[in-house]
Motif scaffolding. Structure first.
Motif, short mmCIF file in Angstrom:
data_model
loop_
_atom_site.label_atom_id
_atom_site.label_comp_id
_atom_site.label_asym_id
_atom_site.label_seq_id
_atom_site.Cartn_x
_atom_site.Cartn_y
_atom_site.Cartn_z
N PHE A 173 -7.00 -33.81 51.96
CA PHE A 173 -8.12 -34.53 52.58
C PHE A 173 -8.60 -35.62 51.36
O PHE A 173 -9.40 -34.96 50.67
N ASP A 174 -8.33 -36.87 51.67
CA ASP A 174 -8.75 -38.00 50.53
C ASP A 174 -9.96 -38.36 51.16
O ASP A 174 -10.48 -38.52 52.21
N SER A 175 -10.52 -38.89 49.99
CA SER A 175 -11.88 -39.51 50.47
C SER A 175 -11.96 -41.10 49.68
O SER A 175 -11.05 -41.40 48.69
N GLU A 183 -9.44 -40.78 58.49
CA GLU A 183 -8.88 -39.49 57.75
C GLU A 183 -9.58 -38.22 58.14
O GLU A 183 -10.90 -38.17 58.43
N GLY A 184 -8.94 -37.33 58.07
CA GLY A 184 -9.35 -35.98 58.58
C GLY A 184 -8.30 -34.63 58.29
O GLY A 184 -7.25 -35.01 57.98
N VAL A 185 -8.80 -33.56 58.35
CA VAL A 185 -8.03 -32.42 58.17
C VAL A 185 -8.36 -31.38 59.21
O VAL A 185 -9.45 -31.29 59.94
N SER A 186 -7.69 -30.33 59.12
CA SER A 186 -7.87 -29.09 60.15
C SER A 186 -9.14 -28.24 59.51
O SER A 186 -9.13 -28.23 58.46
N GLY A 187 -9.98 -27.78 60.31
CA GLY A 187 -10.71 -26.60 60.25
C GLY A 187 -10.42 -25.48 60.79
O GLY A 187 -9.21 -25.15 60.78
N GLY A 188 -11.06 -24.65 61.21
CA GLY A 188 -10.93 -23.27 61.68
C GLY A 188 -10.95 -23.42 63.30
O GLY A 188 -11.90 -23.89 63.86
#
Length: 286
Positions: A173-175, A183-188
């Motif tokens: 997950f870059d900023s 940009e995004g990623v997985s959570g729960g």
């Protein structure tokens, strides 16, 4: 919130695939529609996903199948579909490797185009999409809304393959300047969901959401691990061939180890709480 549901949220929080977004981009920019990736399947009322890869086969993460059994239902964009059998990779090691399973549907789905299996080993640096209905938040705070509270809101986000090696694809997950526009990623909450591309109008699945490896859940810098479809393509093709002798050699009919936080005694209550059931508002497949 009931005790059983609380346990389920804990289980999902140590796996991955819901969408956590950039702090400097409006959340509404990440909102998705089912038609963005029609092969997306959903297993439970609060998440866990798979991808339709043949008219009667769905690929997912092994650990996401804890309440998927013969006779239960999963959902696609056109309604509910009954499960006939489950095949978990025989070499699945929880939290380590081979986190992949296949779900055989009782009847083929003829009005949704299945995703194609990505075959090449050139995934490094490719841009892909994630999609899911699980927990959300932003890269500064991490996940702040769990998958139950998200109430089925579908999001998608971009990322870049940082590493393609053996059975894994890895993402970070870059900023700032290093980040993609969405940009995004997985959570729960949405384990088993796809890392996918649309190429010349055709959907391709490259990875299957498995877990996060380092960093805080949903925070900038977190590294996520997806099972690599190109690595497992031969296994997928052998299982979906229908040869029962081969299937018995390569897969087990259910998880032999439940995700952390779940026990055999509580599983029936958990499945009763989160399982999908045909309803008058979303008709089951005939």
């Amino acid at each position: 919130m009931g005790k059983v549901l609380s346990v389920v949220l804990v289980v999902f929080s140590v796996s991955v695939s819901a969408i956590v977004v950039r702090h400097d981009v409006p959340d509404k920019a990440y909102l998705a529609e089912p038609d963005d990736f029609p092969p997306l399947a959903t297993f439970y009322i609060d998440g866990a996903h798979g991808t339709l890869v043949k008219p009667d086969w769905v690929v997912t993460a092994a650990h996401a199948t804890f309440c998927v059994n013969p006779g239960s239902y999963i959902a696609l964009t056109n309604g509910y579909h009954r499960v006939e059998r489950v095949f978990v990779h025989k070499d699945y090691q929880p939290g380590k490797s081979h986190d992949i399973a296949l779900i055989k549907l009782a009847k083929p789905v003829n009005d949704i185009e299945p995703a194609r299996l990505y075959e090449q080993s050139d995934e490094q640096d490719k841009h892909i999409w994630f999609m899911g209905i699980g927990g959300t938040g932003d890269g500064l705070k991490g996940q702040v809304v769990d998958n139950f509270a998200n109430a089925g809101i579908l999001r998608k986000a971009q990322n870049k393959v940082e590493q393609a090696s053996g059975p894994w694809l890895k993402f970070k997950f870059d900023s700032g300047a290093a980040a993609l526009p969405l940009e995004g990623v997985s959570g729960g909450g949405d384990s088993g969901g796809p890392a996918y591309q649309i190429h010349q109008g055709k959907p391709y699945v490259l990875g299957i959401s498995s877990r996060f490896e380092s960093g805080g859940l949903g925070r900038y810098g977190v590294v996520e691990v997806y099972s690599r479809v190109s690595f497992f393509k031969a296994w997928i093709e052998k299982i979906t061939s229908g040869e029962e002798t081969v299937q018995a050699q390569l897969a087990t009919p259910a998880l032999t180890s439940l995700p952390g936080g779940l026990t055999t005694s509580m599983l029936p209550d958990v499945c009763a709480d989160i399982g999908l059931k045909p309803s008058t508002t979303w008709q089951a497949a005939p």
